[in-house]
Write a protein that holds these residues in place. Structure first.
Motif, short mmCIF file in Angstrom:
data_model
loop_
_atom_site.label_atom_id
_atom_site.label_comp_id
_atom_site.label_asym_id
_atom_site.label_seq_id
_atom_site.Cartn_x
_atom_site.Cartn_y
_atom_site.Cartn_z
N GLY A 43 -13.02 19.33 -17.63
CA GLY A 43 -11.83 18.60 -18.02
C GLY A 43 -11.66 17.31 -17.26
N CYS A 44 -10.83 16.43 -17.82
CA CYS A 44 -10.58 15.13 -17.20
C CYS A 44 -9.09 14.83 -17.34
CB CYS A 44 -11.43 14.04 -17.86
SG CYS A 44 -11.21 12.39 -17.15
N GLY A 45 -8.29 15.50 -16.52
CA GLY A 45 -6.85 15.31 -16.62
C GLY A 45 -6.33 14.22 -15.72
N THR A 46 -7.18 13.72 -14.80
CA THR A 46 -6.78 12.65 -13.89
C THR A 46 -8.02 11.91 -13.43
OG1 THR A 46 -5.64 12.16 -11.81
CG2 THR A 46 -6.90 14.21 -11.91
N TRP A 47 -7.86 10.64 -13.11
CA TRP A 47 -8.97 9.86 -12.55
C TRP A 47 -8.41 8.94 -11.46
CZ3 TRP A 47 -14.06 10.64 -13.87
CH2 TRP A 47 -14.98 9.87 -13.15
N PRO A 48 -8.45 9.42 -10.20
CA PRO A 48 -7.89 8.62 -9.11
C PRO A 48 -8.77 7.40 -8.78
CG PRO A 48 -8.89 10.62 -8.26
CD PRO A 48 -8.94 10.72 -9.75
N VAL A 49 -8.12 6.29 -8.53
CA VAL A 49 -8.78 5.06 -8.07
C VAL A 49 -7.98 4.51 -6.90
CG1 VAL A 49 -9.79 4.47 -10.31
CG2 VAL A 49 -7.52 3.61 -9.70
N VAL A 50 -8.61 3.64 -6.13
CA VAL A 50 -7.94 3.02 -4.99
C VAL A 50 -7.75 1.55 -5.29
CG1 VAL A 50 -8.08 2.49 -2.54
CG2 VAL A 50 -8.90 4.69 -3.38
N GLN A 51 -6.54 1.06 -5.03
CA GLN A 51 -6.22 -0.36 -5.22
C GLN A 51 -6.04 -1.00 -3.86
OE1 GLN A 51 -3.52 -1.42 -8.44
NE2 GLN A 51 -2.46 -2.84 -7.08
N PHE A 52 -6.89 -1.99 -3.57
CA PHE A 52 -6.82 -2.71 -2.31
C PHE A 52 -6.27 -4.12 -2.53
CE2 PHE A 52 -10.61 -0.02 -0.83
CZ PHE A 52 -9.81 0.80 -0.07
N ARG A 53 -5.62 -4.64 -1.49
CA ARG A 53 -5.26 -6.05 -1.47
C ARG A 53 -5.88 -6.66 -0.22
NH1 ARG A 53 -1.74 -9.63 -3.61
NH2 ARG A 53 -0.68 -8.04 -4.85
N SER A 54 -6.65 -7.73 -0.41
CA SER A 54 -7.35 -8.35 0.72
C SER A 54 -6.42 -9.26 1.50
CB SER A 54 -8.57 -9.13 0.22
OG SER A 54 -8.17 -10.11 -0.71
N SER A 55 -6.82 -9.54 2.73
CA SER A 55 -6.02 -10.33 3.64
C SER A 55 -6.03 -11.81 3.25
CB SER A 55 -6.54 -10.18 5.07
OG SER A 55 -5.94 -11.11 5.94
N ALA A 56 -4.91 -12.50 3.51
CA ALA A 56 -4.85 -13.94 3.27
C ALA A 56 -5.69 -14.70 4.27
CB ALA A 56 -3.40 -14.41 3.34
N ARG A 57 -6.13 -14.06 5.34
CA ARG A 57 -6.92 -14.75 6.37
C ARG A 57 -8.32 -15.10 5.90
NH1 ARG A 57 -6.18 -10.63 11.21
NH2 ARG A 57 -7.60 -12.06 12.30
N ILE A 58 -8.79 -14.49 4.80
CA ILE A 58 -10.10 -14.86 4.26
C ILE A 58 -9.94 -15.64 2.97
CG2 ILE A 58 -11.31 -12.92 5.31
CD1 ILE A 58 -11.18 -11.49 2.65
N VAL A 59 -8.78 -16.14 2.70
CA VAL A 59 -8.47 -17.01 1.57
C VAL A 59 -8.86 -16.36 0.25
CG1 VAL A 59 -8.47 -19.44 0.87
CG2 VAL A 59 -9.17 -18.84 3.17
N GLU A 60 -8.69 -15.07 0.16
CA GLU A 60 -8.93 -14.37 -1.10
C GLU A 60 -7.62 -13.83 -1.64
OE1 GLU A 60 -11.52 -13.84 -3.01
OE2 GLU A 60 -13.04 -14.83 -1.82
N LYS A 61 -6.99 -12.98 -0.86
CA LYS A 61 -5.69 -12.40 -1.19
C LYS A 61 -5.56 -12.03 -2.66
CE LYS A 61 -0.84 -12.61 -0.07
NZ LYS A 61 0.27 -13.34 0.52
N HIS A 62 -6.26 -11.03 -3.05
CA HIS A 62 -6.14 -10.54 -4.41
C HIS A 62 -6.32 -9.02 -4.40
CE1 HIS A 62 -10.49 -10.46 -4.02
NE2 HIS A 62 -10.57 -9.77 -5.14
N SER A 63 -5.85 -8.39 -5.46
CA SER A 63 -5.96 -6.94 -5.59
C SER A 63 -7.15 -6.59 -6.45
CB SER A 63 -4.68 -6.36 -6.19
OG SER A 63 -3.58 -6.57 -5.33
N PHE A 64 -7.74 -5.43 -6.19
CA PHE A 64 -8.89 -4.99 -6.97
C PHE A 64 -8.97 -3.47 -6.90
CE2 PHE A 64 -10.10 -6.33 -2.74
CZ PHE A 64 -10.86 -5.29 -2.24
N LEU A 65 -9.71 -2.89 -7.85
CA LEU A 65 -9.83 -1.43 -7.97
C LEU A 65 -11.23 -0.97 -7.61
CD1 LEU A 65 -7.99 -0.56 -11.31
CD2 LEU A 65 -7.06 -0.58 -8.99
N LEU A 66 -11.30 0.15 -6.88
CA LEU A 66 -12.55 0.83 -6.59
C LEU A 66 -12.41 2.29 -6.99
CD1 LEU A 66 -13.45 -0.53 -3.02
CD2 LEU A 66 -14.20 -1.42 -5.22
N THR A 67 -13.52 2.87 -7.44
CA THR A 67 -13.50 4.29 -7.80
C THR A 67 -14.71 4.99 -7.21
OG1 THR A 67 -13.26 5.85 -9.64
CG2 THR A 67 -14.77 4.03 -9.97
#
Length: 668
Positions: free
Chosen positions: A454-478
């Protein structure tokens, strides 16, 4: 040197051997690179390197002072910067020999050159494996695309990009090489260059395709040691009695227990592992695993580090050439597909050494790979796992799976990760929840995605990068069962008259809604060494009989080894946000839906709300017309079609592009 404006078909150019020899010496590196690019990619990179050098070194005859070069069949094209007469002649010789490697009997082993090419010996390298430096995703994709073409097309491609010959110059060389339909071959090669988006010249000059700038790695040291030992035992058996053989057999070291690596053994010395400070990550031009500091409470435990390094030294012999997992001397060895298992050639970088839920864990990085050594506190034996991480970036180097247990998986996050949260990919409307992270960057236990059933859930992690590396954006990893989690991205459908869109982070509402329908399909990618998965909504169409809007998507999984697998799906309106999609096509080891395969077409069958069956088809933005054959025949302008069709009976779809080329369905 005199030339003729219109040579006769039997005429030829006389070229001094001294000119050819000077050209070979002066342009040796270029000739070897050209040969390497033309050789079939079915050869291992080590053998391609040796074969390329061997072909170039054997290009000149042993005696003679003048060489006859066949005349072209047309007016000679103006020579470019590298078109000295001697160089052009040598180039034809190495190209001709490289093309012979693509012609082999069907019964001949796939990874060996053809019998004719085996006659001259290759350069001798004993005890080492040679391979060019690793390139980026673009270089890997280009190498994969070259491997899917024939030798003549590869030759035309490198003549146009590496030697910058004009079309008539490429045709002239192909004619000399005896290639049929040189114009058609050149057009196929031009398609490769066009797919590289103007970067073909830079890509073929990159380190990935430079067989003169090499990295070295030992061969299977354990296997060599065993062979030497076996040879000594066998030799002894020929000159001594059977009783002595019994003594040797009882006192010999078991072949299944590779010897430990002592302290102070060069690159595997625990006192020489590379350790970066915790504050250096934001002052570097490389935001990847090379910027990670060493963390954990046991970074100075040389005994633990020695065990981890010893396991890495033994991994090559334990895993062999092709095996992904094995056990030797009480340690379970695992590697991701396409990952070399041999020991690092230099001192690796220490990323983590500490205790996690009572188990001792060490993470090491050698520039191209990450290795994890785990020593359980009370159960079973140790475990060693290694996977590729070359050309990682701010997202794909944002985390590693540090430890797995019944409670879940704990990740080690990059120092540039400022915020961590977890969400369920099957519930796009549910906000992300904060994820606990220790001062060492270790997360709280995360539930692992379902491995089957079964596939009742699919957990992923959402990160936000630091502004110190001039990226500062959110992204998903699984978590797909590997050391490094996979990066999820999304490419929206093409806009009217707008240029092709690029993949973006899958954190927006539209991307989350799309991935909710596709998440459970990720389970098929577990254990495949996946680096990133992108879903591209390449077409949308209005369904007949009030069926609503359907979206055609191509989901591409790229591995760290460069391989790309795709599946195409049709999303029709559904009552549930996470209703599974219909997969309509698959293809493995393909450039489709990447920057080197930007055109795609697929077909499907669909039943309307009124119970009528339709044949549907959709192509990407460059498609101008779709043609059906089989149970339904016809031509339909535009990028999509929907026509009534019998419930049974196959329908084949082909697309015509704006440049006049035709395109088959993915997977055919």
């Amino acid at each position: 040197m005199p030339t003729r404006s219109r040579p006769s078909p039997t005429a030829g150019e006389r070229i001094d051997l001294d000119l050819a020899e000077a050209a070979l010496v002066e342009r040796y590196a270029r000739l070897v690179r050209l040969t390497y690019l033309v050789l079939p990619t079915s050869l291992t990179r080590h053998r391609r390197v040796l074969t390329a050098h061997g072909i170039v070194q054997r290009a000149l005859p042993g005696t003679g002072t003048r060489l006859l070069r066949p005349a072209p069949r047309r007016v000679p094209a103006p020579r470019g910067a590298h078109e000295r007469p001697g160089y052009a002649w040598v180039r034809e010789q190495v190209l001709r020999e490289a093309l012979r490697h693509a012609r082999r009997p069907s019964w001949w082993p796939h990874r060996l050159p053809p019998p004719r090419a085996l006659r001259p010996g290759l350069p001798t390298v004993i005890g080492l494996r040679l391979f060019p430096h690793a390139g980026g995703t673009e270089e890997v994709a280009l190498d994969q695309a070259l491997g899917q073409t024939d030798g003549a097309t590869r030759a035309a491609f490198v003549l146009a990009t590496l030697d910058e010959l004009p079309p008539e110059g490429v045709d002239d060389v192909l004619v000399r090489l005896g290639v049929d339909d040189p114009a058609g071959v050149r057009e196929r090669a031009a398609g490769l260059a066009e797919a590289a988006r103007g970067a073909a010249e830079a890509l073929v000059r990159s380190d990935e395709f430079d067989p003169s700038s090499l990295r070295t790695q030992p061969t299977d040291l354990l296997r060599r040691r065993h062979r030497v030992r076996l040879g000594l035992i066998t030799g002894t058996a020929l000159v001594v009695t059977g009783g002595v053989l019994g003594v040797v057999g009882s006192g010999a070291t078991p072949l299944t227990g590779p010897p430990p690596v002592p302290h102070g053994s060069g690159a595997l010395d625990p006192d020489r592992v590379v350790v970066r400070s915790r504050t250096s990550w934001d002052d570097t031009a490389r935001v990847d695993f090379t910027a990670w500091p060493a963390r954990g409470s046991r970074t100075k435990d040389t005994d633990l580090l020695a065990k981890a390094l010893n396991a890495w030294a033994r991994a090559g012999g334990a895993l062999g050439e092709d095996g992904r997992a094995s056990r030797a001397a009480g340690t379970a060895f695992t590697r991701a597909p396409g990952t070399p298992a041999g020991a690092p050639t230099g001192s690796p970088r220490l990323l983590y050494a500490g205790d996690v839920e009572g188990d001792a864990v060490v993470l090491l990085h050698d520039g191209d790979r990450v290795a994890r050594y785990t020593e359980p506190a009370s159960r079973g034996g140790a475990a060693f796992e290694v996977g590729r991480t070359d050309d990682a970036d701010v997202t794909t180097a944002a985390a590693l799976v540090l430890h797995r247990s019944k409670a879940g998986a704990r990740w080690l996050t990059a120092p540039w990760v400022d915020e961590s949260a977890t969400r369920d990919l099957l519930r796009p409307d549910t906000p992300a929840r904060a994820l606990g992270v220790s001062k060492d960057g270790v997360t709280s236990p995360l539930p692992e995605p379902p491995a089957g059933g079964g596939c009742g859930t699919w957990p992923v992690v959402q990160f936000r990068s630091s502004a110190r590396i001039v990226e500062k954006h959110s992204f998903l990893l699984t978590d797909l069962g590997a050391l490094s989690p996979a990066h999820l991205t999304y490419t929206p459908p093409p806009g009217a008259g707008a240029p092709a869109r690029q993949p973006r982070e899958a954190t927006g509402s539209r991307a989350l809604v799309t991935w909710a329908r596709l998440a459970c399909r990720l389970g098929a990618l577990r254990g495949e060494g996946v680096r990133a998965v992108n879903t591209w909504d390449y077409a949308a169409q209005r369904l007949p009989e009030g069926g609503g809007e359907a979206v055609w998507a191509c989901t591409r999984a790229d591995t760290w080894a460069g391989r790309g697998d795709v599946f195409l799906s049709l999303r029709t309106p559904a009552a549930r946000p996470a209703a599974p999609v219909e997969v309509v096509a698959r293809a493995d080891g393909t450039a489709a839906c990447s920057r080197f395969g930007q055109h795609v077409v697929a077909g499907a069958r669909w039943k309307s709300p009124q119970g009528h069956w339709y044949a549907l088809g959709a192509g990407s933005r460059q498609v101008t017309a779709l043609t059906t054959s089989g149970a339904v025949s016809g031509t339909h302008p535009g990028t999509t079609f929907a026509v009534r069709a019998p419930e049974d009976g196959a329908v084949r779809v082909r697309a015509r592009l704006g440049n006049g080329e035709t395109l088959d369905e993915v997977g055919r």
